[in-house]
Scaffold this motif. Structure first.
Motif, PDB file in Angstrom:
ATOM      1  N   MET A 122       1.005  -1.238   0.022  1.00 30.12           N
ATOM      2  CA  MET A 122       0.053   0.025  -0.092  1.00 30.12           C
ATOM      3  C   MET A 122       0.713   1.447   0.139  1.00 30.12           C
ATOM      4  N   ARG A 143     -18.021   4.628  18.169  1.00 34.06           N
ATOM      5  CA  ARG A 143     -16.742   3.639  18.233  1.00 34.06           C
ATOM      6  C   ARG A 143     -16.271   3.320  19.565  1.00 34.06           C
ATOM      7  N   GLU A 144     -15.694   2.151  19.836  1.00 32.32           N
ATOM      8  CA  GLU A 144     -15.427   1.739  21.178  1.00 32.32           C
ATOM      9  C   GLU A 144     -14.324   2.822  21.853  1.00 32.32           C
ATOM     10  N   PHE A 145     -13.446   3.201  20.960  1.00 32.94           N
ATOM     11  CA  PHE A 145     -12.336   4.017  21.588  1.00 32.94           C
ATOM     12  C   PHE A 145     -12.628   5.200  22.180  1.00 32.94           C
ATOM     13  N   GLN A 172      -9.937  12.921  20.606  1.00 28.69           N
ATOM     14  CA  GLN A 172     -10.385  11.608  20.085  1.00 28.69           C
ATOM     15  C   GLN A 172     -11.310  11.701  18.848  1.00 28.69           C
ATOM     16  N   PRO A 190      -9.956  14.538  15.508  1.00 28.09           N
ATOM     17  CA  PRO A 190      -9.108  14.112  14.581  1.00 28.09           C
ATOM     18  C   PRO A 190      -9.251  13.212  13.399  1.00 28.09           C
ATOM     19  N   ASN A 191     -10.377  12.240  13.646  1.00 25.49           N
ATOM     20  CA  ASN A 191     -11.119  11.086  12.824  1.00 25.49           C
ATOM     21  C   ASN A 191     -12.123  11.865  11.787  1.00 25.49           C
ATOM     22  N   LEU A 225     -11.957   0.253  -5.336  1.00 27.48           N
ATOM     23  CA  LEU A 225     -12.876  -0.866  -5.200  1.00 27.48           C
ATOM     24  C   LEU A 225     -14.406  -0.660  -5.704  1.00 27.48           C
ATOM     25  N   TRP A 242      -1.595  -3.992  -4.524  1.00 24.67           N
ATOM     26  CA  TRP A 242      -1.303  -3.494  -3.023  1.00 24.67           C
ATOM     27  C   TRP A 242      -1.563  -4.480  -1.816  1.00 24.67           C
ATOM     28  N   HIS A 277     -10.433  -6.005  -9.838  1.00 24.19           N
ATOM     29  CA  HIS A 277      -9.292  -5.968  -8.900  1.00 24.19           C
ATOM     30  C   HIS A 277      -8.796  -7.351  -8.475  1.00 24.19           C
ATOM     31  N   PHE A 317     -12.578  -4.105  25.348  1.00 24.76           N
ATOM     32  CA  PHE A 317     -13.861  -3.973  24.365  1.00 24.76           C
ATOM     33  C   PHE A 317     -13.938  -5.157  23.483  1.00 24.76           C
ATOM     34  N   GLN A 318     -14.981  -5.314  22.581  1.00 21.49           N
ATOM     35  CA  GLN A 318     -15.228  -6.354  21.804  1.00 21.49           C
ATOM     36  C   GLN A 318     -14.496  -6.460  20.468  1.00 21.49           C
ATOM     37  N   ASP A 319     -14.669  -5.208  19.740  1.00 23.47           N
ATOM     38  CA  ASP A 319     -14.017  -4.919  18.415  1.00 23.47           C
ATOM     39  C   ASP A 319     -12.802  -4.362  18.372  1.00 23.47           C
ATOM     40  N   PHE A 354     -11.023  -3.465  16.029  1.00 21.55           N
ATOM     41  CA  PHE A 354     -10.890  -2.579  15.143  1.00 21.55           C
ATOM     42  C   PHE A 354     -11.485  -1.146  15.411  1.00 21.55           C
ATOM     43  N   SER A 355     -12.195  -1.125  16.217  1.00 21.21           N
ATOM     44  CA  SER A 355     -12.910   0.002  16.418  1.00 21.21           C
ATOM     45  C   SER A 355     -12.778   0.649  17.960  1.00 21.21           C
ATOM     46  N   SER A 356     -11.953  -0.166  18.730  1.00 27.29           N
ATOM     47  CA  SER A 356     -11.575   0.235  20.022  1.00 27.29           C
ATOM     48  C   SER A 356     -10.260   1.000  20.310  1.00 27.29           C
ATOM     49  N   LEU A 357      -9.664   1.115  19.140  1.00 28.10           N
ATOM     50  CA  LEU A 357      -8.032   1.926  19.239  1.00 28.10           C
ATOM     51  C   LEU A 357      -8.154   3.098  18.352  1.00 28.10           C
ATOM     52  N   ASN A 358      -8.218   4.368  18.776  1.00 30.58           N
ATOM     53  CA  ASN A 358      -8.220   5.342  17.884  1.00 30.58           C
ATOM     54  C   ASN A 358      -7.092   5.351  16.797  1.00 30.58           C
ATOM     55  N   PRO A 359      -7.720   5.504  15.565  1.00 30.57           N
ATOM     56  CA  PRO A 359      -6.531   5.231  14.342  1.00 30.57           C
ATOM     57  C   PRO A 359      -5.689   6.229  14.290  1.00 30.57           C
ATOM     58  N   ARG A 360      -5.917   7.381  14.894  1.00 31.15           N
ATOM     59  CA  ARG A 360      -5.177   8.752  14.639  1.00 31.15           C
ATOM     60  C   ARG A 360      -4.115   9.044  15.611  1.00 31.15           C
ATOM     61  N   GLN A 361      -4.133   8.153  16.854  1.00 26.54           N
ATOM     62  CA  GLN A 361      -3.127   8.127  17.904  1.00 26.54           C
ATOM     63  C   GLN A 361      -2.144   7.161  17.970  1.00 26.54           C
ATOM     64  N   ARG A 416      -4.104  -1.097  27.636  1.00 30.35           N
ATOM     65  CA  ARG A 416      -4.770   0.031  28.139  1.00 30.35           C
ATOM     66  C   ARG A 416      -5.495  -0.102  29.394  1.00 30.35           C
TER      67      ARG A 416
END
Lengths: 275, 539
Positions: free
Chosen positions: A1, A165-167, A185, A188-189, A275, B18, B63, B371-373, B375-382, B439
């Motif tokens: 990527m 979202r959970e975060f 939190q 920024p998203n 996609l 990719w 693709h 948490f359960q998920d 992919f949703s429980s961690l802030n992607p920007r931090q 955490r």
């Protein structure tokens, strides 16, 4: 990527846009050096053709077109950027608070947003400038006031989806305050759609500013592309360059911003395209 | 071989440039025989779904596309036939059942019409004949009140009923093969057991072959005749269900089978400490549906209707229930994400029920959540370091110290301490869940609420994360309230189990007792519904 910058800077449309915008920015920043004379000063006889004594000729009063173009770039960019930043800041605040707190606050803020959105924006801007008397500040205020509602709606939508979202729940459980959660939190998203919309807003702001100046509602002591088109309009048959030069400048600048904005969108949301 | 319904030879499916690997499916040859259920088992990313989709040419081209091999079905290579013929095959000869029936049904069309349409397109039956056929199909899949279902919209049915409708739809034209892509994954265990039973029954009565895709060896044990195990797009092992489950030859299959949580509770010391870190007395949480601007009557929903329970110091209590049982709402009330309506939540003997988020801040150290998920429980920007040190820094820890602690915590949960500088998207699901656990323990809590912490993970990863939670619990002497829908997982990590249904507790007791001697009918039904129960007791 590939990374964001690889995707962004290898896009030929982005490169074209950036080259032109870079050029305009240089003109704007170094305007006093590139054209030391006052753009309103009458320097020669009227209607001198381009590429004679003066690069872009002179206008109906004998003012240097080159000086007008350079100082006009300064006015256009400055007004558009300040207006956009204000609109984005205000829209983000309104949308962020509405989306995060929801309920009654959301209802009030969104009805207010809709109120501003339902008024035809250009007519609204004309009225605002007329009431506030034309000046750089009043134009910036007018453009910002007609531009923030879409930003508020986008931010609100993003905040609504991010706050579930959970975060965000994790931050609540960690004891972070509401303002901390919203600023660090959630917001920024919401950046990627905001950057794209914001960049496209700059183009709209340039067009609105040019249109206002064209109608004679521009700042009286600031040279502007719209003003140049407006004052050259009656001589279109005899001296085409009076309208063509500033007109092409507006066209290319707005086009470039759109190209870069689209490029940002593709680079920030690659999956939408792939996609 | 004439008894082959479908024969896939050397199938290769390319992934876009990719991606992390070149082929989604790499040189796979398998065949489905007449009247058999072939299960394809694999973890996420094994290529099992892509392979199934390539059979009906449903890949997201260009693709992802087939680059080699053949798929022989009724004398034709499905990769070569004309689109016209493909339309006849789809639905007519091969039909498909999807994971999420709600997404597979048109929400704006009545159920009856959706099935009727398929029959109308492929046959020349009259409207009344078609209607008879649809009703017969509904009977066949044991849908109650077929007349009512005919005129219902998808949202008016339960998840299990919708999946029955999908099965009826798949059967409508008596296909030779049904492809079922994780058809029971989105369902509750008891519903899953019914659907599996139904599919097996239908397969026997109609003589259809089924290609059944799943990640769950329990489901395989319930339904399969033969099994194919896939990993990274390659076929690892094939054989009859007995061969693969009881004497797998490949290491990967062995590891997968071993990772399936066992139904036998671990032996644990039985004495119960006197003090409880968490005591809940008669807790009630009611949701009122909002009336909106124009008023309208609001309806009260009792999510938690008077629950009392205790988590003894250092113990782990499993809260088991199906979706809608109120188990997650209970957890959210304890950590203050929801306000309870009445009752007590005693945390270390202090009642925290009804406190606002600000008033709860002093108690954040005591209770934390996983948490359960992932992919949703961690802030992607931090950065991971910021994520882990958030709680301690809000408590006044200096940044340097908090990051230093975060590095130690990452070691503790089995990750590289350098991960503090990286962003969540660089990690796999299991690694992210480890970060989520780091955490939670960064706040040095006494009690951890774990809300389905492993249900989004593959079995092999699931096992590792469960082990980690168990180890941490011992070494840090934590107490845990472990919320799960899966009794097998509960058996693995918890001393005690409470079973919850429709907002109330139906049974509680020591794990071993619940498993060996369940009292309540619902607990018995849950235990009986665990897929692969028979196989597990054999082994």
């Amino acid at each position: 990527m590939k990374t964001f910058w690889q995707r962004f800077l290898t896009n030929p449309r982005v490169v074209c846009g950036l080259i032109w915008l870079g050029l305009v920015t240089i003109l704007a920043i170094f305007a006093p050096l590139l054209a030391p004379s006052d753009p309103f000063a009458i320097v020669a006889e009227p209607f001198k053709t381009p590429f004679s004594e003066y690069v872009f000729g002179t206008d109906s009063l004998g003012r240097d077109m080159w000086a007008g173009l350079v100082h006009g770039a300064r006015t256009s960019l400055l007004i558009a950027l300040i207006a956009t930043v204000s609109a984005v800041a205000f829209g983000t605040m309104v949308g962020g608070i509405a989306g995060y707190y929801g309920g009654f606050i959301d209802d009030i803020l969104m009805r207010m947003t809709e109120f501003f959105q339902t008024i035809p924006s250009f007519i609204f801007a004309i009225v605002l400038v007329a009431i506030l008397t034309p000046s750089a500040t009043s134009i910036i205020i007018a453009i910002a006031i007609v531009s923030w509602p879409p930003i508020a709606r986008i931010v609100r939508g993003e905040v609504l989806s991010v706050k579930g979202r959970e975060f965000v729940q994790a931050a609540i459980i960690a004891g972070q305050s509401d303002s901390g959660i919203l600023l660090k939190q959630v917001l920024p998203n919401t950046l990627s759609p905001l950057i794209v919309t914001g960049s496209l807003l700059v183009a709209t702001a340039i067009l609105v500013e040019s249109a206002l100046s064209f109608l004679g509602l521009g700042a009286p002591n600031l040279m502007s592309w719209g003003f140049m088109v407006g004052s050259g309009r009656s001589f279109l048959r005899d001296a085409w360059w009076l309208v063509a030069i500033p007109g092409v400048a507006i066209l290319l600048t707005v086009l470039s911003i759109n190209l870069v904005g689209e490029g940002l969108n593709d680079a920030l949301n690659p999956r939408l395209r792939d996609l | 071989m004439s008894d082959m319904v479908l024969s896939i030879q050397n199938l290769k499916v390319d992934l876009p440039v990719w991606s992390d690997r070149a082929h989604a499916v790499d040189d796979v040859s398998i065949s489905v025989r007449e009247k058999e259920i072939l299960c394809i088992v694999g973890e996420s990313g094994s290529g099992k779904s892509i392979m199934a989709k390539s059979i009906l040419r449903l890949l997201p081209e260009p693709h992802v596309r087939v680059s080699g091999g053949s798929i022989m079905f009724e004398g034709n290579d499905l990769l070569d036939v004309a689109d016209e013929h493909m339309r006849f095959v789809r639905g007519g000869r091969i039909s498909m059942i999807f994971q999420e029936p709600m997404a597979a049904l048109n929400p704006l069309m009545r159920i009856g019409r959706q099935i009727d349409e398929i029959i109308e397109v492929h046959t020349s039956l009259t409207a009344s004949k078609r209607r008879e056929k649809v009703i017969a199909l509904f009977d066949d899949v044991r849908l109650p009140e077929p007349e009512r279902i005919l005129t219902s919209y998808p949202h008016e049915l339960s998840g299990g009923q919708r999946q029955r409708v999908m099965i009826a739809m798949a059967l409508a034209l008596e296909p030779a093969l049904i492809i079922a892509d994780e058809p029971t994954t989105a369902l509750d265990v008891t519903t899953q057991a019914q659907i599996l039973h139904l599919m097996k029954d239908i397969q026997r009565r109609h003589g259809t072959s089924i290609l059944f895709i799943t990640h769950d060896f329990g489901v395989v044990a319930e339904i399969a005749d033969r099994v194919a195990v896939m990993r990274y797009g390659k076929l690892v092992e094939t054989g009859t269900v007995n061969e693969v489950l009881s004497s797998p030859t490949q290491d990967y299959t062995k590891a997968l089978v071993a990772a399936v949580p066992s139904m036998t509770p671990r032996h644990r010391p039985s004495e119960r400490p006197e003090n409880s870190i968490l005591v809940i007395n008669n807790l009630v949480k009611t949701y009122a549906a909002r009336g909106g601007v124009f008023g309208g009557k609001s309806k009260a929903v009792h999510a938690v209707a008077g629950v009392s329970l205790k988590v003894p110091n250092g113990h782990s209590l499993a809260l088991v229930g199906e979706s809608g049982s109120g188990k997650s709402t209970l957890a959210r009330c304890i950590v203050g994400l929801e306000q309870s309506n009445s009752g007590e939540i005693l945390l270390d003997d202090i009642n925290i029920a009804g406190l606002s988020r600000t008033e709860l801040r002093p108690y954040r150290n005591t209770v934390q959540m996983v948490f359960q998920d992932p992919f949703s429980s961690l802030n992607p920007r931090q950065k991971v370091g910021d994520i882990i040190s958030l709680g301690p820094m809000l408590k006044g820890t200096k940044k340097d110290k908090a990051w230093e602690d975060a590095r130690d915590l990452l070691c503790l949960v089995g990750l590289d301490p350098k991960a503090v500088e990286r962003y969540p998207h660089e990690f796999s699901g299991g690694q992210r869940q480890r970060i989520g656990i780091a955490r939670a323990i960064a706040m040095k809590p006494k009690l951890i609420i774990a809300d389905e912490p492993v249900s989004a993970l593959d079995v092999s990863v699931q096992k590792q994360v469960l082990e980690l939670l168990d180890d941490l619990r011992k070494s840090l002497s934590l107490s845990m309230l472990f919320i799960t829908h899966d009794l097998r997982v509960a058996a693995h990590v918890c001393e005690e189990i409470v079973v919850m249904r429709n907002g109330v507790l139906v049974e509680q007791g020591a794990t071993a007792n619940i498993f060996s001697n369940p009292q309540h009918e619902y607990t018995k039904a849950l235990l009986a519904a665990v897929p692969g129960e028979g196989w597990q007791q054999r082994s």
